[in-house]
Design a protein around this motif. Structure first.
Motif, PDB file in Angstrom:
ATOM      1  N   PRO A 147      38.829  27.567  -0.863  1.00 41.01           N
ATOM      2  CA  PRO A 147      38.013  28.773  -1.037  1.00 41.01           C
ATOM      3  C   PRO A 147      36.588  28.539  -0.552  1.00 41.01           C
ATOM      4  CG  PRO A 147      39.320  28.361  -3.000  1.00 41.01           C
ATOM      5  CD  PRO A 147      39.483  27.158  -2.126  1.00 41.01           C
ATOM      6  N   LEU A 148      36.051  29.521   0.126  1.00 44.15           N
ATOM      7  CA  LEU A 148      34.701  29.386   0.668  1.00 44.15           C
ATOM      8  C   LEU A 148      33.680  29.176  -0.448  1.00 44.15           C
ATOM      9  CD1 LEU A 148      33.282  29.384   3.404  1.00 44.15           C
ATOM     10  CD2 LEU A 148      32.960  31.859   3.176  1.00 44.15           C
ATOM     11  N   GLU A 149      33.956  29.754  -1.623  1.00 41.48           N
ATOM     12  CA  GLU A 149      33.056  29.579  -2.765  1.00 41.48           C
ATOM     13  C   GLU A 149      32.961  28.103  -3.179  1.00 41.48           C
ATOM     14  OE1 GLU A 149      34.385  33.758  -2.680  1.00 41.48           O
ATOM     15  OE2 GLU A 149      35.420  31.816  -2.516  1.00 41.48           O
ATOM     16  N   GLU A 150      34.068  27.369  -3.070  1.00 41.37           N
ATOM     17  CA  GLU A 150      34.033  25.948  -3.419  1.00 41.37           C
ATOM     18  C   GLU A 150      33.223  25.148  -2.410  1.00 41.37           C
ATOM     19  OE1 GLU A 150      37.002  22.068  -3.883  1.00 41.37           O
ATOM     20  OE2 GLU A 150      37.836  24.087  -4.110  1.00 41.37           O
ATOM     21  N   THR A 151      33.459  25.418  -1.126  1.00 37.78           N
ATOM     22  CA  THR A 151      32.739  24.686  -0.084  1.00 37.78           C
ATOM     23  C   THR A 151      31.247  24.961  -0.148  1.00 37.78           C
ATOM     24  OG1 THR A 151      34.685  24.773   1.355  1.00 37.78           O
ATOM     25  CG2 THR A 151      32.572  24.311   2.396  1.00 37.78           C
ATOM     26  N   MET A 152      30.868  26.236  -0.277  1.00 39.33           N
ATOM     27  CA  MET A 152      29.444  26.569  -0.369  1.00 39.33           C
ATOM     28  C   MET A 152      28.858  26.049  -1.680  1.00 39.33           C
ATOM     29  SD  MET A 152      28.778  27.902   2.517  1.00 39.33           S
ATOM     30  CE  MET A 152      30.110  26.917   3.251  1.00 39.33           C
ATOM     31  N   GLY A 153      29.669  26.038  -2.734  1.00 41.94           N
ATOM     32  CA  GLY A 153      29.206  25.487  -4.004  1.00 41.94           C
ATOM     33  C   GLY A 153      28.878  24.010  -3.898  1.00 41.94           C
ATOM     34  N   ALA A 154      29.651  23.282  -3.072  1.00 46.71           N
ATOM     35  CA  ALA A 154      29.371  21.857  -2.867  1.00 46.71           C
ATOM     36  C   ALA A 154      28.057  21.673  -2.126  1.00 46.71           C
ATOM     37  CB  ALA A 154      30.517  21.207  -2.096  1.00 46.71           C
ATOM     38  N   LEU A 155      27.799  22.515  -1.141  1.00 47.26           N
ATOM     39  CA  LEU A 155      26.525  22.430  -0.403  1.00 47.26           C
ATOM     40  C   LEU A 155      25.351  22.731  -1.339  1.00 47.26           C
ATOM     41  CD1 LEU A 155      27.398  24.167   3.005  1.00 47.26           C
ATOM     42  CD2 LEU A 155      27.436  21.718   2.442  1.00 47.26           C
ATOM     43  N   ASP A 156      25.520  23.754  -2.162  1.00 43.74           N
ATOM     44  CA  ASP A 156      24.489  24.092  -3.145  1.00 43.74           C
ATOM     45  C   ASP A 156      24.245  22.915  -4.090  1.00 43.74           C
ATOM     46  OD1 ASP A 156      22.893  26.104  -4.879  1.00 43.74           O
ATOM     47  OD2 ASP A 156      24.446  25.396  -6.257  1.00 43.74           O
ATOM     48  N   GLN A 157      25.318  22.262  -4.520  1.00 45.88           N
ATOM     49  CA  GLN A 157      25.200  21.119  -5.430  1.00 45.88           C
ATOM     50  C   GLN A 157      24.412  19.986  -4.784  1.00 45.88           C
ATOM     51  OE1 GLN A 157      28.891  19.868  -7.256  1.00 45.88           O
ATOM     52  NE2 GLN A 157      28.158  17.793  -7.611  1.00 45.88           N
ATOM     53  N   LEU A 158      24.646  19.733  -3.502  1.00 46.90           N
ATOM     54  CA  LEU A 158      23.930  18.658  -2.805  1.00 46.90           C
ATOM     55  C   LEU A 158      22.431  18.922  -2.771  1.00 46.90           C
ATOM     56  CD1 LEU A 158      26.399  18.000   0.144  1.00 46.90           C
ATOM     57  CD2 LEU A 158      25.874  16.440  -1.735  1.00 46.90           C
ATOM     58  N   VAL A 159      22.057  20.175  -2.592  1.00 46.47           N
ATOM     59  CA  VAL A 159      20.633  20.521  -2.606  1.00 46.47           C
ATOM     60  C   VAL A 159      20.053  20.306  -3.998  1.00 46.47           C
ATOM     61  CG1 VAL A 159      18.974  22.409  -2.354  1.00 46.47           C
ATOM     62  CG2 VAL A 159      20.793  22.115  -0.662  1.00 46.47           C
ATOM     63  N   ARG A 160      20.765  20.758  -5.018  1.00 44.39           N
ATOM     64  CA  ARG A 160      20.269  20.638  -6.385  1.00 44.39           C
ATOM     65  C   ARG A 160      20.213  19.179  -6.855  1.00 44.39           C
ATOM     66  NH1 ARG A 160      19.697  25.643  -8.363  1.00 44.39           N
ATOM     67  NH2 ARG A 160      20.824  27.298  -7.268  1.00 44.39           N
ATOM     68  N   GLN A 161      21.056  18.338  -6.260  1.00 42.17           N
ATOM     69  CA  GLN A 161      21.022  16.908  -6.586  1.00 42.17           C
ATOM     70  C   GLN A 161      19.953  16.161  -5.806  1.00 42.17           C
ATOM     71  OE1 GLN A 161      25.092  15.768  -5.697  1.00 42.17           O
ATOM     72  NE2 GLN A 161      25.714  15.949  -7.848  1.00 42.17           N
ATOM     73  N   GLY A 162      19.308  16.839  -4.866  1.00 43.82           N
ATOM     74  CA  GLY A 162      18.276  16.191  -4.066  1.00 43.82           C
ATOM     75  C   GLY A 162      18.810  15.341  -2.933  1.00 43.82           C
ATOM     76  N   LYS A 163      20.090  15.478  -2.624  1.00 47.35           N
ATOM     77  CA  LYS A 163      20.684  14.692  -1.541  1.00 47.35           C
ATOM     78  C   LYS A 163      20.508  15.363  -0.179  1.00 47.35           C
ATOM     79  CE  LYS A 163      24.148  12.804  -4.696  1.00 47.35           C
ATOM     80  NZ  LYS A 163      25.588  12.814  -5.087  1.00 47.35           N
ATOM     81  N   ALA A 164      20.224  16.653  -0.172  1.00 47.20           N
ATOM     82  CA  ALA A 164      19.961  17.400   1.064  1.00 47.20           C
ATOM     83  C   ALA A 164      18.862  18.413   0.769  1.00 47.20           C
ATOM     84  CB  ALA A 164      21.222  18.111   1.543  1.00 47.20           C
ATOM     85  N   LEU A 165      17.938  18.573   1.706  1.00 49.19           N
ATOM     86  CA  LEU A 165      16.885  19.571   1.524  1.00 49.19           C
ATOM     87  C   LEU A 165      17.366  20.966   1.912  1.00 49.19           C
ATOM     88  CD1 LEU A 165      13.723  17.708   2.876  1.00 49.19           C
ATOM     89  CD2 LEU A 165      14.708  17.695   0.576  1.00 49.19           C
ATOM     90  N   TYR A 166      18.203  21.023   2.946  1.00 46.67           N
ATOM     91  CA  TYR A 166      18.732  22.285   3.448  1.00 46.67           C
ATOM     92  C   TYR A 166      20.213  22.101   3.767  1.00 46.67           C
ATOM     93  CZ  TYR A 166      13.739  23.148   4.474  1.00 46.67           C
ATOM     94  OH  TYR A 166      12.373  23.292   4.408  1.00 46.67           O
TER      95      TYR A 166
END
Length: 339
Positions: free
Chosen positions: A154-173
């Protein structure tokens, strides 16, 4: 990667005028600027390459104002080796410049065995980003992409993972690559609802591969999403390299994974010869004109190039000096491309 320790390079001192050599564009509606030319490490940074050559390429790129280096988890060969070697070069030459650099990586293609090493699950993307950071010796990447659409997750899961990476500080964008227009719109809306903007799309785009003009650029423009085009020279076809046959040292002759000799058909060479004539009339090389053709569109933030020699960077960067096309040139080029 072969290491020429018997002939080490001198300590790197970045050119003081580096930012005067490059133009920069805002990425969509963000505050982030990208150089009009970015450097991809898809080729020539695996363990089969020469580390000294890689260092020369990265040094020359940065001296020309190219502060964006683009990688992915499976760049090599073997998988992961481009990130490992970039990390080694970064440690030697670029640690002091970390806050000047824009470093990106991606996950989405086959990376490790089993059901969790491919596509777009949260498990794969989070684990892959962690591995990429470790290989490169970084605390975070500036941009992390989902490398290709996943038809099953599901696209929601994939985008949710990207959002999580930003919130964890592992990616800025975060960004996506090769998504169709309708899926790009969906991904944008999902991330927007989460509070993490979709910064950028990385599509394949060249004068010979114009699929993005059929809706994707409109989606990017209307939503304020940036874009960075890869394979702008169509694996070397949009240069004068193949106009007189296939050179023995060319990619088509040595490495059939990307550009195959069968792709260089007589009618394709005839088209390229016509484009080359226009480039000469513009006082550009064909490669320069191919890059300029993409940059003429303000919806293209940056063009992603790969080189096998540091000197090629100078030729490519010179394209930014002439990104204007007359109405007559545009009409003629489109006639040739659409024939």
């Amino acid at each position: 990667m072969q290491i020429n320790d018997h002939n080490p390079l001198p300590t790197y001192q970045a050119a003081p005028d580096r930012y005067g050599q490059m133009n920069y564009r805002y990425c969509g509606q963000s505050g982030l600027m990208l150089p009009e030319i970015s450097l991809g490490l898809w080729h020539n940074f695996g363990h089969n390459a020469d580390l000294t050559l890689g260092r020369k390429i990265l040094r020359r790129a940065f001296d020309l104002g190219i502060c964006h280096f683009d990688l992915a988890n499976n760049y090599g060969p073997p998988y992961g080796s481009a990130e490992e070697n970039f990390g080694r070069i970064y440690k030697k030459d670029f640690v002091a410049h970390r806050d000047e650099l824009l470093i990106s990586s991606k996950a989405g293609w086959d990376m490790w065995p089993g059901p969790y090493g491919n596509f777009g699950s949260r498990k794969y993307l989070i684990a892959s980003c962690d591995q990429s950071l470790k290989r490169m010796g970084l605390d975070y990447v500036d941009i992390f992409y989902h490398h290709r659409p996943d038809p099953n997750t599901p696209l929601e899961e994939t985008m949710g993972a990207l959002d999580q990476l930003v919130r964890q500080g592992k990616a800025l964008y975060v960004g996506i690559s090769q998504y169709k227009p309708e899926d790009t719109e969906k991904a944008y809306q999902i991330l927007k609802a989460m509070g993490t903007p979709l910064l950028i799309h990385q599509p394949r785009y060249s004068m010979l591969d114009r699929w993005v003009e059929k809706g994707l650029l409109d989606v990017l423009g209307s939503n304020g999403i940036g874009s960075i085009a890869f394979s702008p020279l169509e694996q070397g076809l949009l240069t004068d390299k193949y106009l007189k046959g296939i050179p023995a040292d060319s990619r088509a002759a040595k490495d059939g994974r990307y550009l195959k000799a069968a792709q260089i058909a007589p009618e394709k060479l005839e088209l390229i010869a016509k484009l080359n004539q226009i480039a000469q009339e513009r006082n550009q090389t064909l490669a320069q004109m191919a890059i300029s053709w993409l940059l003429k569109d303000p919806r293209i933030t940056s063009v992603l190039i790969g080189v096998s020699k540091a000197e090629q960077l100078d030729d490519n960067v010179a394209a930014i000096k002439n990104t204007k096309f007359s109405i007559e040139e545009i009409a003629l080029i489109k006639t040739i491309l659409d024939a």
